[in-house]
Design a protein around this motif. Structure first.
Motif, short mmCIF file in Angstrom:
data_model
loop_
_atom_site.label_atom_id
_atom_site.label_comp_id
_atom_site.label_asym_id
_atom_site.label_seq_id
_atom_site.Cartn_x
_atom_site.Cartn_y
_atom_site.Cartn_z
N GLU A 98 0.82 -1.21 0.00
CA GLU A 98 0.00 0.00 0.00
C GLU A 98 0.86 1.26 0.00
O GLU A 98 0.54 2.23 -0.69
N LEU A 99 1.97 1.24 0.74
CA LEU A 99 2.86 2.40 0.77
C LEU A 99 3.46 2.63 -0.61
O LEU A 99 3.48 3.77 -1.10
N SER A 100 3.92 1.58 -1.25
CA SER A 100 4.48 1.72 -2.61
C SER A 100 3.45 2.28 -3.57
O SER A 100 3.75 3.16 -4.38
N ARG A 101 2.22 1.79 -3.48
CA ARG A 101 1.15 2.26 -4.36
C ARG A 101 0.89 3.75 -4.13
O ARG A 101 0.73 4.51 -5.09
N LEU A 102 0.85 4.17 -2.86
CA LEU A 102 0.62 5.59 -2.57
C LEU A 102 1.76 6.46 -3.09
O LEU A 102 1.52 7.50 -3.72
N ILE A 103 2.99 6.05 -2.83
CA ILE A 103 4.15 6.83 -3.28
C ILE A 103 4.19 6.92 -4.79
O ILE A 103 4.44 7.98 -5.37
N ASP A 104 3.93 5.79 -5.46
CA ASP A 104 3.99 5.75 -6.93
C ASP A 104 2.81 6.44 -7.60
O ASP A 104 2.81 6.62 -8.82
N SER A 105 1.80 6.82 -6.81
CA SER A 105 0.62 7.47 -7.39
C SER A 105 0.93 8.88 -7.88
O SER A 105 0.14 9.47 -8.61
N GLY A 106 2.07 9.44 -7.49
CA GLY A 106 2.43 10.79 -7.88
C GLY A 106 1.88 11.86 -6.97
O GLY A 106 2.17 13.04 -7.14
N ARG A 107 1.09 11.46 -5.99
CA ARG A 107 0.52 12.42 -5.04
C ARG A 107 1.55 12.78 -3.98
O ARG A 107 2.53 12.08 -3.80
N ARG A 108 1.27 13.88 -3.28
CA ARG A 108 2.09 14.22 -2.11
C ARG A 108 1.66 13.30 -0.98
O ARG A 108 0.48 13.20 -0.67
N VAL A 109 2.63 12.63 -0.39
CA VAL A 109 2.35 11.68 0.68
C VAL A 109 3.32 11.95 1.83
O VAL A 109 4.54 11.94 1.63
N LEU A 110 2.77 12.20 3.00
CA LEU A 110 3.58 12.33 4.21
C LEU A 110 3.48 11.00 4.94
O LEU A 110 2.40 10.54 5.28
N VAL A 111 4.64 10.36 5.15
CA VAL A 111 4.67 9.06 5.80
C VAL A 111 5.21 9.22 7.21
O VAL A 111 6.29 9.78 7.41
N ASP A 112 4.44 8.73 8.17
CA ASP A 112 4.81 8.76 9.58
C ASP A 112 5.24 7.36 10.00
O ASP A 112 4.44 6.44 10.03
N PHE A 113 6.53 7.19 10.27
CA PHE A 113 7.04 5.92 10.81
C PHE A 113 6.99 6.04 12.32
O PHE A 113 7.62 6.93 12.90
N TRP A 114 6.25 5.16 12.98
CA TRP A 114 5.98 5.26 14.41
C TRP A 114 5.96 3.87 15.02
O TRP A 114 6.07 2.86 14.33
N ALA A 115 5.84 3.83 16.36
CA ALA A 115 5.69 2.57 17.09
C ALA A 115 4.83 2.82 18.32
O ALA A 115 4.81 3.93 18.86
N GLU A 116 4.15 1.77 18.76
CA GLU A 116 3.27 1.89 19.92
C GLU A 116 4.01 2.23 21.20
O GLU A 116 3.47 2.85 22.09
N TRP A 117 5.27 1.82 21.30
CA TRP A 117 6.04 2.02 22.52
C TRP A 117 6.79 3.35 22.52
O TRP A 117 7.49 3.67 23.46
N CYS A 118 6.64 4.13 21.47
CA CYS A 118 7.41 5.38 21.30
C CYS A 118 6.61 6.57 21.83
O CYS A 118 5.62 6.98 21.23
N GLY A 119 7.04 7.13 22.95
CA GLY A 119 6.37 8.27 23.55
C GLY A 119 6.27 9.48 22.64
O GLY A 119 5.18 10.05 22.49
#
Length: 198
Positions: A98-119
């Protein structure tokens, strides 16, 4: 209200970090600089303790079908980058395809890399939801849970959390590691902030 207080906290932390950078090497301010560094470490430790305490409840909610970090569905539709009926005013929890599809769509995409344990990731949660609502079709927000998709974090060179990466026309244009206030996030997306990280 909590988002407003979090935003103020992030702004205060950013101001403290800027002051520490500006006063580097000033011996007479050394005790204040040490206190400032101790305060920063304390805030990060406290936010991580809160995140760790929340972690089992978030995992349980996700198993029951309601992940508080990504909304009621817990998953973005498989064709989120190509379907016009996909809501663009909510963060999209994505996997690698899904991430590849969004990035390759040509749209502006802000990706947030996160984790449940990260305050600090949790501190950004409300702000990013507001960003998704306000940016709508101009910029999509994709969320990558690095606990579930560590391979994506490695593939994109993510070494710290939270990491925000902005893609335009399929290319990475900026990245930032750490928390941002509302004004800093807007500046980052519009190109006014220098990137941090690798």
């Amino acid at each position: 209200m909590a988002e407003m207080n979090t935003d103020r906290l992030v702004e205060t932390i950013s101001a403290l970090e800027a002051w520490l950078d500006r006063t580097e090497g000033r011996r007479r301010l050394l005790p204040l600089r040490w206190a400032g560094r101790a305060l920063l470490v304390g805030v990060v430790l406290l936010s991580n303790v809160v995140a760790l305490a929340r972690w089992p409840f978030a995992a349980l909610a996700r198993r029951l079908g309601e992940d508080p970090a990504v909304g009621e569905t817990g998953k973005a539709p498989a064709s989120s980058g190509s379907r016009p009926d996909v809501p663009t005013d909510k963060p999209l929890d994505v996997d690698g395809e899904e991430l590849s599809r969004l990035i390759d769509s040509g749209r502006r995409v802000l990706v947030d890399f996160w984790a449940e344990w990260c305050g600090p990731c949790l501190m950004m949660e409300g702000l990013l939801e507001e960003f998704a609502e306000s940016s709508g079709k101009e910029c999509l927000l994709a969320k990558v849970n690095t606990g579930a998709h560590g391979d994506l974090a490695e593939e994109h060179g993510v070494n710290g959390l939270p990491t925000l990466i902005l893609f335009e026309n399929g290319e990475e244009v900026r990245r930032h590691v750490g928390t941002l206030s509302r004004a800093e996030l807007e500046s980052f997306v519009e190109g006014g902030e220098a990137s941090s990280g690798p």
